[in-house]
Design a protein around this motif. Structure first.
Motif, short mmCIF file in Angstrom:
data_model
loop_
_atom_site.label_atom_id
_atom_site.label_comp_id
_atom_site.label_asym_id
_atom_site.label_seq_id
_atom_site.Cartn_x
_atom_site.Cartn_y
_atom_site.Cartn_z
N GLN A 170 19.64 -9.98 22.50
CA GLN A 170 19.32 -8.56 22.55
C GLN A 170 17.82 -8.29 22.40
N ARG A 171 17.05 -9.34 22.19
CA ARG A 171 15.58 -9.23 22.09
C ARG A 171 15.15 -8.33 20.93
N VAL A 172 15.82 -8.54 19.81
CA VAL A 172 15.42 -7.88 18.56
C VAL A 172 15.41 -8.94 17.48
N SER A 173 15.03 -8.56 16.26
CA SER A 173 15.00 -9.53 15.17
C SER A 173 16.36 -9.59 14.48
N PRO A 174 16.70 -10.75 13.86
CA PRO A 174 17.95 -10.82 13.09
C PRO A 174 18.02 -9.76 12.00
N ARG A 175 16.88 -9.48 11.35
CA ARG A 175 16.88 -8.45 10.31
C ARG A 175 17.27 -7.10 10.88
N TYR A 176 16.79 -6.79 12.11
CA TYR A 176 17.14 -5.51 12.72
C TYR A 176 18.64 -5.44 13.01
N VAL A 177 19.24 -6.55 13.44
CA VAL A 177 20.68 -6.57 13.67
C VAL A 177 21.43 -6.25 12.38
N HIS A 178 21.02 -6.88 11.27
CA HIS A 178 21.66 -6.62 9.99
C HIS A 178 21.48 -5.15 9.57
N LYS A 179 20.30 -4.60 9.82
CA LYS A 179 20.03 -3.20 9.44
C LYS A 179 20.89 -2.24 10.24
N LEU A 180 21.17 -2.57 11.51
CA LEU A 180 22.03 -1.71 12.32
C LEU A 180 23.42 -1.59 11.68
N PHE A 181 23.96 -2.71 11.23
CA PHE A 181 25.27 -2.68 10.58
C PHE A 181 25.22 -2.02 9.21
N GLU A 182 24.15 -2.27 8.48
CA GLU A 182 24.01 -1.65 7.16
C GLU A 182 23.98 -0.14 7.26
N SER A 183 23.37 0.38 8.33
CA SER A 183 23.30 1.84 8.50
C SER A 183 24.68 2.46 8.70
N GLY A 188 27.34 1.14 7.05
CA GLY A 188 28.14 0.70 5.91
C GLY A 188 28.90 -0.58 6.19
N LEU A 189 28.41 -1.41 7.11
CA LEU A 189 29.07 -2.66 7.50
C LEU A 189 28.14 -3.83 7.27
N THR A 190 28.69 -5.02 7.41
CA THR A 190 27.87 -6.23 7.48
C THR A 190 28.19 -6.95 8.78
N PHE A 191 27.25 -7.75 9.25
CA PHE A 191 27.46 -8.49 10.49
C PHE A 191 28.68 -9.40 10.38
N SER A 192 28.76 -10.18 9.31
CA SER A 192 29.85 -11.15 9.17
C SER A 192 31.20 -10.46 9.06
N ALA A 193 31.27 -9.33 8.34
CA ALA A 193 32.54 -8.62 8.21
C ALA A 193 32.98 -8.06 9.56
N PHE A 194 32.03 -7.57 10.36
CA PHE A 194 32.40 -7.04 11.68
C PHE A 194 32.92 -8.16 12.57
N VAL A 195 32.24 -9.31 12.58
CA VAL A 195 32.68 -10.43 13.41
C VAL A 195 34.08 -10.88 12.99
N LEU A 196 34.30 -11.01 11.68
CA LEU A 196 35.61 -11.42 11.19
C LEU A 196 36.68 -10.42 11.60
N GLY A 197 36.40 -9.14 11.46
CA GLY A 197 37.37 -8.12 11.84
C GLY A 197 37.71 -8.16 13.31
N GLN A 198 36.71 -8.38 14.16
CA GLN A 198 36.96 -8.45 15.60
C GLN A 198 37.77 -9.70 15.96
N ARG A 199 37.49 -10.81 15.29
CA ARG A 199 38.24 -12.03 15.56
C ARG A 199 39.69 -11.89 15.12
N LEU A 200 39.91 -11.26 13.98
CA LEU A 200 41.28 -11.04 13.51
C LEU A 200 42.03 -10.10 14.45
N SER A 201 41.35 -9.05 14.92
CA SER A 201 41.98 -8.11 15.85
C SER A 201 42.35 -8.80 17.15
N ARG A 202 41.45 -9.68 17.64
CA ARG A 202 41.73 -10.40 18.87
C ARG A 202 42.91 -11.34 18.70
N ALA A 203 42.95 -12.04 17.55
CA ALA A 203 44.07 -12.94 17.30
C ALA A 203 45.39 -12.18 17.21
#
Length: 285
Positions: A250-263, A265-280
């Motif tokens: 996405q041509r941004v910094s990892p910190r910016y990705v984390h800040k997007l989720f923090e804004s 009320g989420l975390t990157f890892s929690a979102f990924v886990l939730g999406q993987r569980l939903s897909r399963a």
């Protein structure tokens, strides 16, 4: 023409269920519909070209978004000040896939995959010709809606926004996510989505320094979050699905990705886990 449910939708129209011989007449009938001037610019079938029209119009506060496929037709935006024109507006059309031509007075543009085009009604209007099917998204924004972000917005001729332009890509991603989800069904959500899109359009037009800062904190941030979430969903099976990997794409910094989720009320890892569980769960179901 089929009205869609929900206060934000205007209508959907498609020729896909019609015989080829009946499509041109159906498009002409659509353009003669009494309510059409408030919905889309007129469509005219092109002689010798197969006609395909499959469009949906979403109406939000101070904003119109039309998406779908057009082929074998010419679309004419009425001149500013004409009896049937809707007002002093800015148009942004994005070719998601396909080729089209745009003409305003003696100026012409050729649009390919991923290209965008900015135009105002001007005193002459403009036309977009799509001889073969083009998948597109179009935005119609009152110029007063983006004036606070761009300053004085004079009458301008048609302008190419080249494919690969960052803000154009973000806008296309945001609009695609909007088209694939339930439309915003409350006035608050409708105004929020309209504000986000206007922010992105203003950034494409050329926002002032203060306007760019405002857009960065609203629409651009929301669009980048959508793009990051889309990237994650496309790469759920990747063992290297990390914030750093997504940030590189996405041509941004990892910190910016984390800040997007923090804004949100989420975390990157929690979102990924939730999406993987939903897909399963979907696969097991």
């Amino acid at each position: 023409m089929v009205p869609l449910q929900g206060a934000s939708f205007s209508f959907r129209f498609s020729t896909d269920a019609l015989a080829e011989a009946a499509r041109a007449k159906a498009v002409r009938d659509l353009s003669e519909h009494t309510g059409l001037p408030d919905k889309i610019e007129p469509l005219e079938p092109l002689p010798g070209c197969p006609v395909r029209v499959d469009i949906a119009k979403l109406t939000l506060p101070g904003l119109g978004v039309m998406s779908g496929t057009l082929g074998g037709v010419r679309q004419a935006a009425r001149p500013r000040g004409s009896a049937s024109s809707a007002g002093d507006e800015l148009f942004l059309a994005v070719n998601l896939r396909g080729s089209s031509g745009v003409q305003q007075a003696d100026q012409e543009l050729a649009l390919g995959d991923g290209d965008g085009m900015l135009a105002t009604r001007s005193s002459t209007g403009f036309t977009i010709t799509r001889r073969t099917p083009v998948r597109f998204t179009g935005f119609r924004v009152p110029r007063e809606a983006i004036a606070p972000l761009v300053g004085r917005l004079d009458e301008a001729s048609i302008r190419l926004v080249p494919r690969g332009t960052e803000m154009l890509n973000l806008l296309a991603t945001y609009a695609s996510a909007l088209a694939n989800e339930q439309p915003p069904n409350t006035p608050e959500l409708q105004r929020l989505v309209a504000t986000h899109i206007c922010d992105l359009v203003a950034a494409i037009v050329g926002a002032t320094r203060d306007g760019q800062a405002i857009a960065e904190g609203r629409g651009i941030r929301a669009a980048r979050l959508r793009a990051v979430m889309g990237d994650i969903n496309m790469n759920l099976t990747d063992c290297d699905l990390t914030a750093a990997a997504v940030a590189r794409r996405q041509r941004v910094s990892p910190r910016y990705v984390h800040k997007l989720f923090e804004s949100e009320g989420l975390t990157f890892s929690a979102f990924v886990l939730g999406q993987r569980l939903s897909r399963a769960h979907r696969m097991l179901s």
